[in-house]
Each structure stands twice: as structure tokens, then as C-alpha cells.
Design a protein around this motif. Sequence first.
Motif, PDB file in Angstrom:
ATOM      1  N   ALA A 236       0.840  -1.205   0.000  1.00  0.00           N
ATOM      2  CA  ALA A 236       0.000   0.000   0.000  1.00  0.00           C
ATOM      3  C   ALA A 236       0.875   1.256   0.000  1.00  0.00           C
ATOM      4  N   TRP A 237       1.936   1.254   0.782  1.00  0.00           N
ATOM      5  CA  TRP A 237       2.855   2.388   0.845  1.00  0.00           C
ATOM      6  C   TRP A 237       3.499   2.623  -0.515  1.00  0.00           C
ATOM      7  N   SER A 238       3.845   1.541  -1.230  1.00  0.00           N
ATOM      8  CA  SER A 238       4.478   1.692  -2.547  1.00  0.00           C
ATOM      9  C   SER A 238       3.541   2.351  -3.554  1.00  0.00           C
ATOM     10  N   LEU A 239       2.246   2.254  -3.325  1.00  0.00           N
ATOM     11  CA  LEU A 239       1.262   2.802  -4.256  1.00  0.00           C
ATOM     12  C   LEU A 239       0.819   4.224  -3.919  1.00  0.00           C
ATOM     13  N   GLU A 240       1.286   4.761  -2.791  1.00  0.00           N
ATOM     14  CA  GLU A 240       0.920   6.128  -2.417  1.00  0.00           C
ATOM     15  C   GLU A 240       1.545   7.131  -3.374  1.00  0.00           C
ATOM     16  N   LYS A 241       0.808   8.214  -3.643  1.00  0.00           N
ATOM     17  CA  LYS A 241       1.333   9.279  -4.503  1.00  0.00           C
ATOM     18  C   LYS A 241       2.400  10.048  -3.750  1.00  0.00           C
ATOM     19  N   ARG A 242       3.430  10.454  -4.508  1.00  0.00           N
ATOM     20  CA  ARG A 242       4.519  11.239  -3.942  1.00  0.00           C
ATOM     21  C   ARG A 242       4.801  12.426  -4.860  1.00  0.00           C
ATOM     22  N   ASN A 243       5.178  13.530  -4.268  1.00  0.00           N
ATOM     23  CA  ASN A 243       5.545  14.712  -5.044  1.00  0.00           C
ATOM     24  C   ASN A 243       7.042  14.681  -5.324  1.00  0.00           C
ATOM     25  N   VAL A 244       7.420  13.824  -6.250  1.00  0.00           N
ATOM     26  CA  VAL A 244       8.816  13.699  -6.658  1.00  0.00           C
ATOM     27  C   VAL A 244       8.884  13.594  -8.165  1.00  0.00           C
ATOM     28  N   SER A 245      10.092  13.637  -8.699  1.00  0.00           N
ATOM     29  CA  SER A 245      10.256  13.553 -10.154  1.00  0.00           C
ATOM     30  C   SER A 245       9.830  12.175 -10.655  1.00  0.00           C
ATOM     31  N   PRO A 246       9.453  12.071 -11.927  1.00  0.00           N
ATOM     32  CA  PRO A 246       8.998  10.783 -12.472  1.00  0.00           C
ATOM     33  C   PRO A 246       9.992   9.645 -12.260  1.00  0.00           C
ATOM     34  N   GLY A 247      11.263   9.858 -12.497  1.00  0.00           N
ATOM     35  CA  GLY A 247      12.247   8.797 -12.281  1.00  0.00           C
ATOM     36  C   GLY A 247      12.329   8.378 -10.833  1.00  0.00           C
ATOM     37  N   GLU A 248      12.150   9.329  -9.942  1.00  0.00           N
ATOM     38  CA  GLU A 248      12.200   9.028  -8.512  1.00  0.00           C
ATOM     39  C   GLU A 248      10.988   8.207  -8.074  1.00  0.00           C
ATOM     40  N   VAL A 249       9.842   8.411  -8.724  1.00  0.00           N
ATOM     41  CA  VAL A 249       8.640   7.628  -8.414  1.00  0.00           C
ATOM     42  C   VAL A 249       8.929   6.143  -8.622  1.00  0.00           C
ATOM     43  N   VAL A 250       9.521   5.811  -9.743  1.00  0.00           N
ATOM     44  CA  VAL A 250       9.804   4.415 -10.060  1.00  0.00           C
ATOM     45  C   VAL A 250      10.829   3.839  -9.088  1.00  0.00           C
ATOM     46  N   ARG A 251      11.883   4.585  -8.805  1.00  0.00           N
ATOM     47  CA  ARG A 251      12.904   4.099  -7.862  1.00  0.00           C
ATOM     48  C   ARG A 251      12.305   3.865  -6.479  1.00  0.00           C
ATOM     49  N   THR A 252      11.475   4.796  -6.019  1.00  0.00           N
ATOM     50  CA  THR A 252      10.850   4.659  -4.708  1.00  0.00           C
ATOM     51  C   THR A 252       9.904   3.465  -4.679  1.00  0.00           C
ATOM     52  N   PHE A 253       9.084   3.322  -5.724  1.00  0.00           N
ATOM     53  CA  PHE A 253       8.170   2.183  -5.812  1.00  0.00           C
ATOM     54  C   PHE A 253       8.948   0.877  -5.740  1.00  0.00           C
ATOM     55  N   ASN A 254       9.999   0.751  -6.556  1.00  0.00           N
ATOM     56  CA  ASN A 254      10.780  -0.479  -6.577  1.00  0.00           C
ATOM     57  C   ASN A 254      11.459  -0.753  -5.246  1.00  0.00           C
ATOM     58  N   TYR A 255      11.969   0.282  -4.595  1.00  0.00           N
ATOM     59  CA  TYR A 255      12.626   0.110  -3.296  1.00  0.00           C
ATOM     60  C   TYR A 255      11.642  -0.456  -2.267  1.00  0.00           C
ATOM     61  N   ILE A 256      10.469   0.119  -2.206  1.00  0.00           N
ATOM     62  CA  ILE A 256       9.463  -0.340  -1.233  1.00  0.00           C
ATOM     63  C   ILE A 256       8.978  -1.739  -1.593  1.00  0.00           C
ATOM     64  N   ARG A 257       8.752  -1.994  -2.874  1.00  0.00           N
ATOM     65  CA  ARG A 257       8.286  -3.325  -3.274  1.00  0.00           C
ATOM     66  C   ARG A 257       9.328  -4.401  -2.986  1.00  0.00           C
TER      67      ARG A 257
END
Length: 104
Positions: A59-80
Amino acid sequence: MNSEAYSAELAAAMEAGFRKNPNTGEHCHSLADAYMASMVDTALPKDIEEREEYDRLVAWSLEKRNVSPGEVVRTFNYIRVKAVRVAMKVTQRRGEVRQHEQFY
């Protein structure tokens, strides 16, 4: 295929993904989702705690974040990857993968 054999096959596939890429587990996100879903019928008390942790991380990996597009993917992958490691911990405790491997 019975549920135990199905879970064991998913666990083996996740283990193979971590052998291919020990840092992130190659292609393990959906395998971990399926593995954790397959535990519903055979969940042990400790599995339930880890299932809740897994669900929280997903659920945390799916939360919206105010970051750059590349950072969204990195953050999602890190949490997953953190979530997949929880699933791997369950597979090890259940004896479905090698005990001496450290995936988490």
C-alpha cells in the motif's frame, strides 16, 4: 495442483529471482503477490503478522509522492523489494526455500 505445491513453486521462482539478482530479486513483485495471496488457506499465526507487514508495504508503494517521475519508479521499486523480502522470510520459515540463504 494443491495449494501447498502452488506455494512451493512460487517460492522456488522467487528464490531463483534472488539468485539472478541478489539485491532486488529479478521479476519477484508479482510472484510475491501471488505467494502471499496463496497463504490464505494455510496461514500460521506468525504469517498473519508478516502478511499485514507485506500489505502495508505494498500500500505504501502505491501512495502518490511529489517527486520527479524517475524518482517515483525508484521509490516504488525500493518499497516493493522490501515487501518481497518479507515474503521471502515467510518462505524460509515454512521451509520452501533454502534456510542458509539470506534474502532479507
